[in-house]
Design an enzyme around this catalytic site. Sequence first.
Site, PDB file in Angstrom:
ATOM      1  N   ASP A   1       0.705  -1.134  -0.137  1.00 15.31           N
ATOM      2  CA  ASP A   1       0.147   0.141   0.121  1.00 15.31           C
ATOM      3  C   ASP A   1       0.839   1.140  -0.165  1.00 15.31           C
ATOM      4  O   ASP A   1       1.983   1.201   0.613  1.00 15.31           O
ATOM      5  CB  ASP A   1      -0.978  -0.065   1.279  1.00 15.31           C
ATOM      6  N   SER A   2       0.431   2.418  -0.579  1.00 11.45           N
ATOM      7  CA  SER A   2       1.151   3.515  -0.460  1.00 11.45           C
ATOM      8  C   SER A   2       1.693   3.885   0.758  1.00 11.45           C
ATOM      9  O   SER A   2       2.756   4.392   0.982  1.00 11.45           O
ATOM     10  CB  SER A   2       0.292   4.558  -1.054  1.00 11.45           C
TER      11      SER A   2
END
Length: 338
Positions: free
Chosen positions: A170-171
């Site tokens: 995930d970012s």
Amino acid sequence: MDDPQHPHLSRVFRSGSRIPGRRIRARGRGMSAVELEERSVPDGAPAERLDKVVARLFGVSRGRAMEWIADGRVRVDGKRAPKGTPVRAGARISVEKPPPDQPAPQPELPIRIVHADAHLVVADKPAGMASHPLKPGERGTAANALVGRFPELAQVGPSAREGGLVHRLDSDTSGLLLAARTEAAHAMLRAQFTARTVEKGYLALASGEIQAGGEIALPLLHDPRDPRRMQAASDAAYAEEHGARAAVTRFLPKERKGGFTLLEVEIPTGVMHQIRAHLAFIGHPLAGDALYGGPDLPGLPRHFLHAARLAFRHPDGSRARYESALPQDLLQVWTTLP
């Protein structure tokens, strides 16, 4: 039920010629340069449908021409027009060509290279950086950074946008990312992820005090009430009906303080938001994870999750293991808890 391989875990939660024309380049924020190309329909040419004219003038298939028109990339004398519009001699046709799918090289982006050899690259991704572009021309991702340092990554793997990456984070999750430098290495490494033989270890700060280790073995699916979220499905029939994906999360308390528990987490599977959704399901969402109901902490602008360990069989036959310590932002939050 105890896991014989993990005795410390006690709980289970279950076409045509091209005509010379003009080219103009523009750039949007966070995107690669956009190429605008203009061509004119030759004098004496019979009237034809727009999609046929675009295919002939720009040397692409009719299907690609229709995609460009549907995406609003085509203008006739400066105005958009449907694909069936008759186009006559002398008309000016301009096309905003989409950028290539491969990540644009950005060697200047901040990403630490943990290891690199002839087969693969292991990088330490900072929080706030996406793993790879989600659309052509997107910049600022780990794939852009890695292609900037190892250009051959742009040609590796089945998806051009992924820049040779074998998995994703995930970012706002920091930590270890693995990319392959050859097709053979990519195939071998992906096979290990599919077979669930890659060790993927995380450090996570969960809300509440967790006294014992456990396993959450519940499939995950997109939350119908909020497409940004995943939800655990405890009902087997519901999970099967809605196409939920199998997911297993194992956790072990490392230390407790200030109403939070620092966990060592291992996931043999790899489903979107897996750790975040599973811990939220058992009532212990991650600190800083507003999407899943996690509490705020001073100085924590993201969820507290770090990919700290990665171990797998290397293409050279050896067993490879790499580790990453907590980054400064998470370490600061942890050390300042009362």
